[in-house]
Design a protein around this motif. Structure first.
Motif, PDB file in Angstrom:
ATOM      1  N   ILE A  78      21.502 -16.101 -36.951  1.00 54.21           N
ATOM      2  CA  ILE A  78      22.396 -15.283 -37.301  1.00 54.21           C
ATOM      3  C   ILE A  78      22.286 -15.219 -38.466  1.00 54.21           C
ATOM      4  O   ILE A  78      22.052 -16.843 -38.877  1.00 54.21           O
ATOM      5  CB  ILE A  78      23.986 -16.502 -37.064  1.00 54.21           C
ATOM      6  CG1 ILE A  78      24.795 -16.179 -35.643  1.00 54.21           C
ATOM      7  CG2 ILE A  78      25.351 -15.019 -37.400  1.00 54.21           C
ATOM      8  CD1 ILE A  78      25.348 -16.613 -34.939  1.00 54.21           C
ATOM      9  N   THR A 123      19.692 -10.990 -32.728  1.00 55.01           N
ATOM     10  CA  THR A 123      18.975 -11.480 -33.814  1.00 55.01           C
ATOM     11  C   THR A 123      20.672 -10.844 -34.212  1.00 55.01           C
ATOM     12  O   THR A 123      21.243  -9.462 -33.612  1.00 55.01           O
ATOM     13  CB  THR A 123      17.774 -10.291 -34.469  1.00 55.01           C
ATOM     14  OG1 THR A 123      16.968 -10.719 -33.583  1.00 55.01           O
ATOM     15  CG2 THR A 123      18.031 -11.061 -36.021  1.00 55.01           C
ATOM     16  N   LYS A 127      23.531 -15.572 -29.729  1.00 55.28           N
ATOM     17  CA  LYS A 127      22.007 -15.283 -30.362  1.00 55.28           C
ATOM     18  C   LYS A 127      20.752 -15.813 -30.298  1.00 55.28           C
ATOM     19  O   LYS A 127      20.100 -15.824 -30.545  1.00 55.28           O
ATOM     20  CB  LYS A 127      22.095 -15.550 -32.254  1.00 55.28           C
ATOM     21  CG  LYS A 127      22.283 -17.562 -31.983  1.00 55.28           C
ATOM     22  CD  LYS A 127      22.346 -18.770 -32.953  1.00 55.28           C
ATOM     23  CE  LYS A 127      21.977 -19.967 -32.718  1.00 55.28           C
ATOM     24  NZ  LYS A 127      22.401 -21.089 -33.802  1.00 55.28           N
TER      25      LYS A 127
END
Lengths: 294, 305, 275
Positions: free
Chosen positions: C33, C222, C218
């Motif tokens: 993240i 992405t 995640k």
């Protein structure tokens, strides 16, 4: 991780191209249609706009009808604007119950939907017969007022509500009465829109025909160029209708002369509408600019 | 704290505002009263609606008995209203979509004034154009097909074309407002999911604006049904045509409808015959009223407020 | 495996000549993240929107530089933008469900690509209205239906809406709407998720739900999130980029940015000296 099937993606691009192409086609056709109509009418009739006989009252002259149009414009606006503006002020500044405002809006919307011919017949019942005004210019003017009342009301309401609330609050905070605030702050601020509204309603008045058919008649007597409101008469639009349609051949004019009247009147009407439209924009800009500069 | 000037102003202005209500109530009242007279003269509601023999002054019959069959007139109004709306709606909505989602800002600036100017063109001028251009054109195109070599340009066909021209600006303007009311974020969200512009328009914008677009169509219909002079000039008929002919032919010969017949005959009518025209006017009044109610219901159903 | 999902080099954006983004160079790490923080107008949203070519929609915008994704420069003229957006999805600040049912909202991205709805599987008619039987839907092996179910589950929304899949999505609460937008986005199975201040219009509880959701997502995606809430960045982001006046000032692991940033400007911002 590609989830698009290739042919589906191509189909998406294809439908996109076709769809947007279709919209371009429609827009072009409509644009050409509109411009073509206006161009045709101007082409046919604009030559007569430079002919002084056209504006006179002899032969094919439309002088009386032109006078009637202007006369009616002024007469109906003088009656319409105070009422419409007054009503708009009431609805925006004074009304307290939501129900009343909604009722009046509903009434206005309903009145706005009434076809102008129907209002013309109502005008005959009320103004011509009941009030005993006869087929006259005043009857026509009153019918026009009824016709344009909703339109003018809505525009005036917009003009007044567009005035920022802070201006009013400033005045109230200084102890001004509602009326005083309206008279000295709100109305001057709304002035550009009020002027524009006047011009827009004038536009509609000039182009109106059905409502005047039976309230004002189709024949303009010899003494039309006076201020006598009890006279009947035709306006540019009703005269155009008469000469083109039902009265063709009965006006005492030759066919060629009738053609001049119709083509010329049509061109004149479009020119006037165009000018008013431009006028409305220009005035609107100029007045708001001069106010902003203060 | 009440101030005298405010009380006076309030009263006067209230009177102004109430004018609107007085007028519309008066319209319904007076027209309504006159309208129902005709049923005391021998007309029946079904007869009025479905018979096609219209002779309110009794001029056509030997003993002066009037006939109040407005069926032909009503049919004429229905046909040309529906016909013109069917043709004008896709054109208008297509044009509106073009102006809101396809064209560049420059094009919009050019197009918008054209649209406004055209909205202001008087109906009688369009009627004149219809008479001088559309009718001869239709005559040339269709005259041979119908076997009518003189008057094939008049009638429902020409009236539908003229009406399409008249209601296009109306439906387009209201449609543009409806499309503009759809928030830009809806369009963004659609594009962000991989939609093409056309997909975005068809799957999100148009559905979201559906209520407003429907309102536009209803208001276009209301305008069409009440249109008088333009339609009068190109219909040019004095009686309902006979049914013993191909349907195609009926579209291309002089014909009648409600507003046109009022326009040509009301002036000469009197007495009970005149009342019949008020009945017709009342029918138009009711129809418009229904349209208003429907469009209000639709307006309240917006997807994104 | 390559650890960078997106590589931006000298990306510049101008609106009618005015420079909104000045030459940003940045590597977005895969399956992490990344938070973009900065004051209003600092360019963080502008940068985010270059990643899925959202600026194409604005005629006055011009972009230059390069953004490499899967070996290609997506700012290139002949990139298929439509396809790009199915690989790089975006959720906006205001949750915008389409005026359709919840099911149709999630299925939207799939339908756009030409997937056809299956015939009445999982859909029953009750009193003439189309209802969706969620048990049948869950068990369905049809690609569209199972994708919809999985996306709603991944977005932590399934349990709340499974009884009401056929009802209009406009009736959901704000937090639910935003999770719906997330479900809608991941139904298309993108590689990268872009989120532009997704929680700023939501209450703290909904915000927390979405933050938990992102932490789980995640693993598969992405994630790049623009936020003006520094605490949010601290809570969930692995990496943080600080933008100021159209420039990327500093980009590093979140801990580093917030505790011992290299640039003074960054330190001032994270301490709250301006905002």
């Amino acid at each position: 991780m590609n989830t698009i099937r290739t042919h589906a993606r191509h189909r998406g691009h294809l439908s996109n191209a076709l769809g947007i192409g279709l919209l371009w086609t429609i827009a072009s056709i409509v644009a050409l249609l509109f411009l073509g109509i206006i161009a045709y009418i101007m082409w046919e009739g604009v030559q007569y706009l430079f002919d002084p006989v056209f504006y006179g009252t002899r032969e094919y002259g439309i002088g009386r009808e032109l006078f009637n149009t202007l006369y009616l414009l002024i007469l109906s606006q003088v009656l319409l604007l105070p009422i419409a503006l007054g009503a708009a002020i009431y609805l925006t500044e004074y009304a307290r119950t939501r129900a009343l405002v909604d009722a009046i809006h509903f009434a206005a919307e309903t009145l706005a939907s009434v076809p102008s011919l129907v209002l013309g017949l109502f005008g005959v019942l009320i103004f011509v017969s009941y009030f005993g005004l006869g087929t006259s210019r005043i009857a026509g003017a009153l019918a026009l007022v009824c016709l344009n009342l909703p339109f003018a009301l809505r525009l005036f309401e917009n003009a007044i509500t567009a005035v920022p609330h802070e201006l009013r609050e400033g005045a109230y905070a200084l102890g001004a009465t509602t009326w005083h605030t309206i008279w000295t702050i709100v109305l001057p601020s709304a002035l550009p829109d009020i002027v524009t509204t006047t011009i827009l309603t004038s536009n509609r008045v000039i182009g109106e025909s059905a409502v005047l058919l039976f309230t004002m008649g189709l024949f303009s007597p010899a003494n039309s160029l006076t201020l006598d409101w009890s006279l009947p008469g035709a306006t540019l639009t009703t005269h155009l209708y008469n000469v083109t349609g039902p009265g063709a051949g009965t006006t005492g004019l030759s066919m060629h002369q009738e053609m001049i009247v119709t083509a010329g009147s049509a061109a004149l009407l479009i020119t006037v509408i165009l000018l008013f439209n431009i006028f409305a924009r220009v005035i609107g800009h100029a007045v708001s600019k001069s106010l902003a500069a203060e | 704290m009440r101030y005298p000037v405010d009380t006076i102003a309030r009263t006067i202005l209230l009177l102004c505002a109430v004018q609107v209500v007085i007028v519309i109530l008066g319209v319904f009242l007076f027209l309504g009263l006159k309208a129902f007279n005709v049923f005391g003269q021998g007309a029946t509601i079904t007869g009025f609606l479905f018979d096609t023999h219209w002779d309110p002054m009794g001029l056509g019959s030997a003993d002066g008995i009037p006939a109040f069959g407005a069926g032909g007139l009503i049919l004429g109004s229905l046909v040309i209203t529906l016909g013109s709306v069917l043709i004008a709606t896709p054109l208008s909505i297509g044009l509106a979509l073009f102006l809101t989602d396809v064209s560049s800002p420059v094009l919009q600036k050019i197009f918008r004034p054209i649209l406004e100017v055209f909205t202001g063109v008087p109906s009688v001028v369009i009627g004149f154009y219809g008479l001088v251009v559309v009718v001869p054109l239709l005559q040339a195109l269709v005259g041979n097909l119908t076997g009518n070599h003189v008057t094939a340009g008049y009638g429902w066909g020409a009236a539908i074309i003229v009406l399409v021209i008249m209601i296009l600006p109306t439906i387009t303007s209201i449609s543009i407002d409806a499309l503009r009311a759809v928030p830009g974020s809806v369009r963004e969200a659609s594009l962000a999911l991989g939609a093409t512009r056309w997909q975005m328009m068809m799957t999100t914008v148009v559905p979201a604006a559906a209520a407003g677009l429907a309102t536009a169509v209803v208001l276009g219909m209301a305008r069409a049904i009440g249109e008088t002079l333009a339609v009068s000039l190109v219909l040019a008929g004095h009686r309902v045509p006979s049914w013993d002919q191909p349907l195609f032919n009926i579209f291309f010969q002089p014909n009648v409808n409600i507003t046109q017949y009022i326009a040509i005959d009301f002036g000469e009518s009197y007495g009970a015959g005149r009342d019949a025209y008020f009945t017709l006017a009342f029918v138009l009044l009711l129809t418009s009223f229904i349209f208003v109610v429907v469009s209000r219901r639709l307006s309240s159903k917006k997807a994104y407020l | 495996m390559d650890t960078t999902a997106l590589q931006a080099q000298n990306v510049r954006v101008t609106y009618d000549g005015h420079e909104a983004l000045k030459g940003v160079t940045l590597d977005i790490p895969r399956n992490q993240i990344t938070a973009l923080i900065g004051a209003s107008g600092s360019g963080k949203s502008t940068f985010l929107r270059t990643l899925n070519r959202m600026h194409d929609v604005t005629p006055s915008a011009a972009m230059s530089g390069s953004i490499t994704f899967n070996g290609h420069n997506i700012l290139d003229k002949d990139t298929d933008v439509i396809e790009l957006r199915t690989k790089i999805g975006m959720v906006f600040q205001h949750p915008v469900p389409f005026p359709k049912s919840t099911f149709d909202n999630v299925a939207y991205g799939l339908r756009i690509q030409g997937e056809r709805a299956p015939r009445s599987r999982g859909v029953v008619k009750l009193l003439g209205k189309r209802m969706i039987d969620w048990k049948k839907l869950e068990a369905s092996t049809d690609r569209m239906e199972s994708t919809v179910v999985q996306s709603l589950k991944d977005a932590a929304l399934w349990d709340e809406v499974k009884e009401r899949l056929h009802l209009s999505a406009l009736r959901l609460s704000g937090g639910q709407k935003q999770r719906l937008c997330i479900a809608r986005m991941i139904a298309v199975r993108p590689d990268v998720l872009l989120l532009d201040e997704p929680c700023s219009a939501l209450d703290p509880i909904s915000t927390r739900k979405i933050e938990d959701l992102l932490m789980k997502l995640k693993e598969k995606y992405t994630i790049v999130i623009v936020t003006h809430n520094m605490q949010q960045a601290k809570r969930i982001a692995d990496y943080t980029g600080f933008f100021h006046m159209g420039e990327l000032v500093e980009f590093d692991a979140t801990k580093k940015i917030f505790e011992e940033a290299e640039k003074q400007l960054t330190r001032n911002y994270v301490k709250g000296y301006f905002g």
